[in-house]
Scaffold this active site. Structure first.
Site, PDB file in Angstrom:
ATOM      1  CB  CYS A 119      29.303  -0.512  22.963  1.00 46.58           C
ATOM      2  SG  CYS A 119      27.524  -0.302  22.841  1.00 46.58           S
ATOM      3  CG  HIS A 264      30.019  -2.002  26.986  1.00 48.22           C
ATOM      4  ND1 HIS A 264      29.670  -0.676  27.104  1.00 48.22           N
ATOM      5  CD2 HIS A 264      29.049  -2.591  26.231  1.00 48.22           C
ATOM      6  CE1 HIS A 264      28.544  -0.482  26.432  1.00 48.22           C
ATOM      7  NE2 HIS A 264      28.155  -1.614  25.908  1.00 48.22           N
ATOM      8  CG  ASN A 294      24.569  -0.499  26.607  1.00 49.67           C
ATOM      9  OD1 ASN A 294      25.507   0.296  26.529  1.00 49.67           O
ATOM     10  ND2 ASN A 294      24.450  -1.539  25.802  1.00 49.67           N
TER      11      ASN A 294
END
Ligand code: UT7
Length: 339
Positions: A119, A264, A294
């Site tokens: 990520c 994020h 996500n």
């Protein structure tokens, strides 16, 4: 010798994003696993996510995002001399996704590589892209964050803790020498704490134990993401403010000096916790987890592209982009918007 040039700043000169058209709501998931719209919204902030149609791969989404980024920068694919692709969901174990994207862009022998920092991959890409251009090695870099995660999700009760979170998408930026020396990437800091690599990841296929993959690995769900959610949460809310403060200190800045905060998108509660703890006003943040879930390495460039298209970015704005992910990897990038 000829390639050594003095480049003070590297700017983001184009952005683009792509998501597949298929919207998967929380209610749709609750029909196939033991979950609910209420649980997912309350615990994560997610309302829906996108899944690709069968046959659509990471390089397909990456191509669409790249073409849009090239168009906003006023460039053709052949103007690019290096391609960076950040992804945790490559379309094959090898070769890397960059090779597939490079071919789809119609490039002949242009170089590039995949970034495996999960990520946080886009922040690592900014770090690498800045260094590669500032050193004079390359002039124009296409940096893509892309994920096609839906085919790997365990869409059963067993996998509900991770399956509810992840979605598909791509975001791309163009990196070039800044025309205005005040604009561009000011500072990027990244970290890894490898001792927690087992807290979030996909275990198989794996060479460990001398067996690549066995039928029972598939039956046991070992080919889908596994996460110790609370452990990851605690580390994310600690490490992200830490690295933000490192960047601020390095630049002699403080929280009110930042115009836009892009975090994020793993969990809205993580971002609200960080913003509250650091005294960041909510109007200076922007989240899209509600729409896309996500999207791992694709998240930050997607946020950036949405903000650009919404007219949220003004020349001279300071943008702080921060990510945390499996590995554990984390990092923060401070960019002054403008070419
Ligand atoms: O992108 C990389 C970085 N990732 C992250 O930063 C993610 C960090 N972690 C998180 O965001 C949260 O830990 C989660 C959203 C993953 C989980 O939220 P939580 O509040 O920490 O829940 P939990 O894991 O402690 O589980 C609470 C309960 C459990 O049931 P019991 O044991 O209390 O009976 C779970 O089994 O919620 C249950 N649960 C669910 N229930 C309905 C777990 N997933 C689901 C689900 N639907 N999808």
């Amino acid at each position: 010798m000829a390639r050594v040039r003095e480049i003070s700043q590297v700017a983001i000169t184009g952005t683009g994003m792509a998501v597949p058209p298929r919207i998967v709501t929380n209610d749709e998931l609750s029909k196939i696993m033991d979950t609910s719209d209420e649980w997912i919204r309350q615990r994560t902030g997610i309302e829906e996510r996108r899944y690709v149609a069968p046959g659509v791969s990471a390089s397909d989404l990456a191509l669409e995002a790249s073409q849009k980024a090239l168009a906003t920068a006023g460039l053709n694919a052949t103007d690019i001399d290096f391609v960076l692709v950040a992804t945790l969901s490559p379309e094959q174990y090898f070769p890397g996704t960059c090779s597939f994207l490079q071919a789809k862009l119609g490039l002949s022998t242009t170089s590039g590589l995949d970034i495996r920092a999960q990520c946080s991959g886009f922040v690592y890409g900014l770090e690498m892209g800045q260094a590669l251009i500032a050193s004079g090695q390359y002039k124009r870099i296409l940096l893509v964050g892309v994920e096609v995660q839906s085919p790997a999700l365990d869409l059963t009760d067993r996998g509900r803790d991770t399956a509810a979170l992840f979605g598909d998408g791509a975001g791309a930026v163009i990196l070039e020498a800044a025309k205005n020396p005040k604009h561009g990437i000011q500072r990027v800091i990244t970290h890894i704490e490898g001792k927690h690599a087992d807290k979030l990841g996909v275990q198989y296929p794996s060479a460990i134990g001398g067996v690549w993959i066995k039928p029972e690995h598939i039956a046991d769900g070992g080919v889908s993401p596994k996460m110790d959610g609370r452990f990851v949460f605690k580390h994310a809310v600690t490490r992200m403010p830490e690295v933000i403060n490192e960047v601020l200190l390095d630049q002699g800045l403080s929280v009110p000096d930042i115009d836009l905060w892009l975090f994020h998108q793993a969990n809205l509660r993580i971002n609200e916790h960080i913003a509250q703890g650091m005294g960041i006003p909510v109007e200076k943040t922007y989240n899209n987890i509600q729409k896309y879930g996500n999207t791992s390495a694709a998240t930050l460039p997607m946020l950036l592209d949405e903000c650009r298209r919404d007219g949220r970015l003004k020349d001279g704005d300071r943008i702080m982009m921060t990510a945390f992910g499996a590995g554990f990897t984390w990092g923060s990038a401070l960019v002054t918007w403008g070419k």
